[in-house]
Design an enzyme around this catalytic site. Structure first.
Site, PDB file in Angstrom:
ATOM      1  CG  ASN A  32      -2.307  11.640   2.737  1.00  0.00           C
ATOM      2  OD1 ASN A  32      -1.734  10.798   2.023  1.00  0.00           O
ATOM      3  ND2 ASN A  32      -1.990  11.803   4.009  1.00  0.00           N
ATOM      4  CE  LYS A  33      -5.148   5.642   4.535  1.00  0.00           C
ATOM      5  NZ  LYS A  33      -6.176   4.815   3.834  1.00  0.00           N
ATOM      6  NE  ARG A  57       0.130   1.509   3.384  1.00  0.00           N
ATOM      7  CZ  ARG A  57       1.056   2.399   3.636  1.00  0.00           C
ATOM      8  NH1 ARG A  57       2.332   2.037   3.777  1.00  0.00           N
ATOM      9  NH2 ARG A  57       0.781   3.671   3.742  1.00  0.00           N
ATOM     10  N   GLY A  58       0.241   2.417  -0.158  1.00  0.00           N
ATOM     11  CA  GLY A  58       1.004   3.651  -0.318  1.00  0.00           C
ATOM     12  C   GLY A  58       1.084   3.941  -1.805  1.00  0.00           C
ATOM     13  CB  ALA A  59       0.382   7.058  -3.717  1.00  0.00           C
ATOM     14  CD  GLN A 105      -3.104   2.543   6.885  1.00  0.00           C
ATOM     15  OE1 GLN A 105      -3.652   2.830   7.935  1.00  0.00           O
ATOM     16  NE2 GLN A 105      -3.768   2.469   5.747  1.00  0.00           N
ATOM     17  CG  ASP A 125      -3.043   8.248  -1.391  1.00  0.00           C
ATOM     18  OD1 ASP A 125      -2.846   8.656  -0.233  1.00  0.00           O
ATOM     19  OD2 ASP A 125      -2.790   7.092  -1.769  1.00  0.00           O
ATOM     20  NE  ARG A 171      -6.144   1.027  -1.831  1.00  0.00           N
ATOM     21  CZ  ARG A 171      -5.494   1.538  -0.766  1.00  0.00           C
ATOM     22  NH1 ARG A 171      -4.204   1.292  -0.599  1.00  0.00           N
ATOM     23  NH2 ARG A 171      -6.130   2.296   0.113  1.00  0.00           N
TER      24      ARG A 171
HETATM   25  O1  MRU Z   1      -4.524   3.384   2.186  1.00  0.00           O
HETATM   26  P1  MRU Z   1      -3.030   3.572   2.119  1.00  0.00           P
HETATM   27  O2  MRU Z   1      -2.313   3.009   3.304  1.00  0.00           O
HETATM   28  O3  MRU Z   1      -2.471   3.094   0.809  1.00  0.00           O
HETATM   29  O4  MRU Z   1      -2.836   5.143   2.168  1.00  0.00           O
HETATM   30  C1  MRU Z   1      -1.547   5.673   2.086  1.00  0.00           C
HETATM   31  C2  MRU Z   1      -1.474   7.145   2.269  1.00  0.00           C
HETATM   32  O5  MRU Z   1      -2.461   7.817   2.459  1.00  0.00           O
HETATM   33  C3  MRU Z   1      -0.113   7.782   2.121  1.00  0.00           C
HETATM   34  O6  MRU Z   1      -0.020   8.944   2.885  1.00  0.00           O
HETATM   35  C4  MRU Z   1       0.107   8.157   0.643  1.00  0.00           C
HETATM   36  O7  MRU Z   1      -0.154   7.068  -0.188  1.00  0.00           O
HETATM   37  C5  MRU Z   1       1.469   8.657   0.399  1.00  0.00           C
HETATM   38  S1  MRU Z   1       2.657   7.361   0.353  1.00  0.00           S
HETATM   39  C6  MRU Z   1       4.190   8.016   0.078  1.00  0.00           C
END
Ligand code: MRU
Length: 349
Positions: free
Chosen positions: A244-245, A53-55, A193, A234, A89
């Site tokens: 973002n999250k 996970r993470g963009a 996370q 994201d 996603r």
């Molecule tokens: O749902 P996730 O855990 O994939 O969400 C991740 C985030 O919101 C991060 O802040 C974002 O992807 C930046 S990662 C460098």
């Protein structure tokens, strides 16, 4: 020091002996388990279930997933993988962006060299992300006041990119330069996370920190215990509105109320100039069970509905600056982002 450095080296996503290797992030911090995937559909599933996970990390995983689809040199299989992987996603634009780069690489591959061409492109995307992380870390650390206490949300570290991180890259670089004294780590409901992953990464660095529940941030800010907030992103719209999250928007409002700088750190591949503002960013809504259950047990009364929005949008007006590998964008973002991302951002899709 050497022990700590050695220990801090990890790859969220890797390519080894023709397979995609992922740290299973659903099992951290209790266990460091590596998954070895040889089918692109397994990669899609790992992204869906947030084992990766993470963009940027899901973009890199998807890119290597497309390579797996090219093993038989069949263009139809590569196209099928691209179609599915791009949409697993919806919010993080890096996913569709990376898949589009792979599609273009497939388009220029000579007969018989599809696999080779796609593998080279996936390695390029990964290398560029590592370089972007390092540049963001440096530029961001320059903005931090000496001895600061930083608050961060979710995980925008190496686990979310490939090896170093964006928001966490800023914090790591700042810590190594003696500028970051302490980190407040938001636990980040519902999937934790922050508590599980950011704390795992920062511990490897030896950073002094405390994990807090998301709803404690306002209390700490009101007592003057937070100097700066740094988060990842994201998707960043052309006007600077940033998805973002979930919970990031709340932090930005609180930071504005208390006069605390609120920085977003993200690679230019997260900037989507095709989207005018935050209202046009698709927001993923996940399985309500992630909210209504804990450790496999229901914590909400039977028959009561839960909702699970995975992201929110922080309006550009609440963001002090956006730190990218190409430079630091300041308001008005429609101008500064276009200047930085015009050539490299996802506008070229
Ligand atoms: O749902 P996730 O855990 O994939 O969400 C991740 C985030 O919101 C991060 O802040 C974002 O992807 C930046 S990662 C460098």
């Amino acid at each position: 020091m050497w022990e700590m450095e050695k220990d801090s080296i990890f790859r969220a996503v890797d390519w080894e002996d023709g397979r995609v290797v992922l740290i299973d992030q659903t099992r951290l911090p209790a266990e460091e388990v590596y998954l070895r995937l040889s089918e692109w559909r397994e990669v899609a599933e790992a992204i869906r279930t947030m084992r990766v996970r993470g963009a940027p990390a899901i973009g890199i995983a998807a890119a290597y997933g497309v390579v797996l689809a090219a093993r038989g040199e069949r263009r139809e299989e590569v196209e099928a993988a691209c179609r599915e992987l791009a949409h697993v996603r919806p919010t993080a634009v890096n996913l569709a962006w990376a898949v589009e780069r792979m599609r273009k690489a497939a388009g220029r591959a000579a007969p018989g060299s599809l696999y080779e061409e796609l593998l080279a492109e996936a390695h390029r995307i990964t290398r560029e992300q590592d370089e972007a992380d390092r540049a963001i870390g440096k530029l961001g650390a320059d903005l931090l006041p000496p001895g600061c206490r930083v608050l961060t949300h979710c995980n925008a570290g190496g686990l979310a990119t490939h090896s170093f991180g964006t928001a966490l890259g800023v914090i790591k670089d700042g810590f190594r330069k003696g500028k970051v004294a302490f980190v407040w780590v938001d636990e980040t409901r519902p999937l934790l996370q922050g508590a599980r992953l950011t704390a795992w990464e920062l511990r490897k660095e030896g950073v002094e920190m405390a994990v807090i529940c998301d709803n404690m941030a306002g209390h700490l800010m009101s007592r003057g215990e937070v100097d700066v907030v740094v988060t990842g992103a994201d998707r960043i719209a052309a006007n600077g509105d940033t998805a973002n999250k979930i919970g990031t928007y709340t932090l930005a409002v609180l930071a504005a109320r208390h006069g605390i700088p609120f920085y977003v750190a993200a690679p230019l591949s997260t900037v989507d100039l095709t989207v005018p503002d935050g209202a046009s960013i698709p927001i993923e809504e996940r399985d309500p069970a992630e909210v209504s259950e804990w450790g496999g047990r229901r914590i909400v009364p039977a028959g009561v509905v839960a909702r699970n929005f995975a992201f929110d949008v922080t309006p550009a007006g609440l963001i002090t600056a956006i730190i990218t590998e190409g430079g630091v964008a300041r308001p008005p973002y429609d101008r500064s982002l276009r200047g930085l991302a015009g050539a490299e951002g996802t506008s070229g899709r």
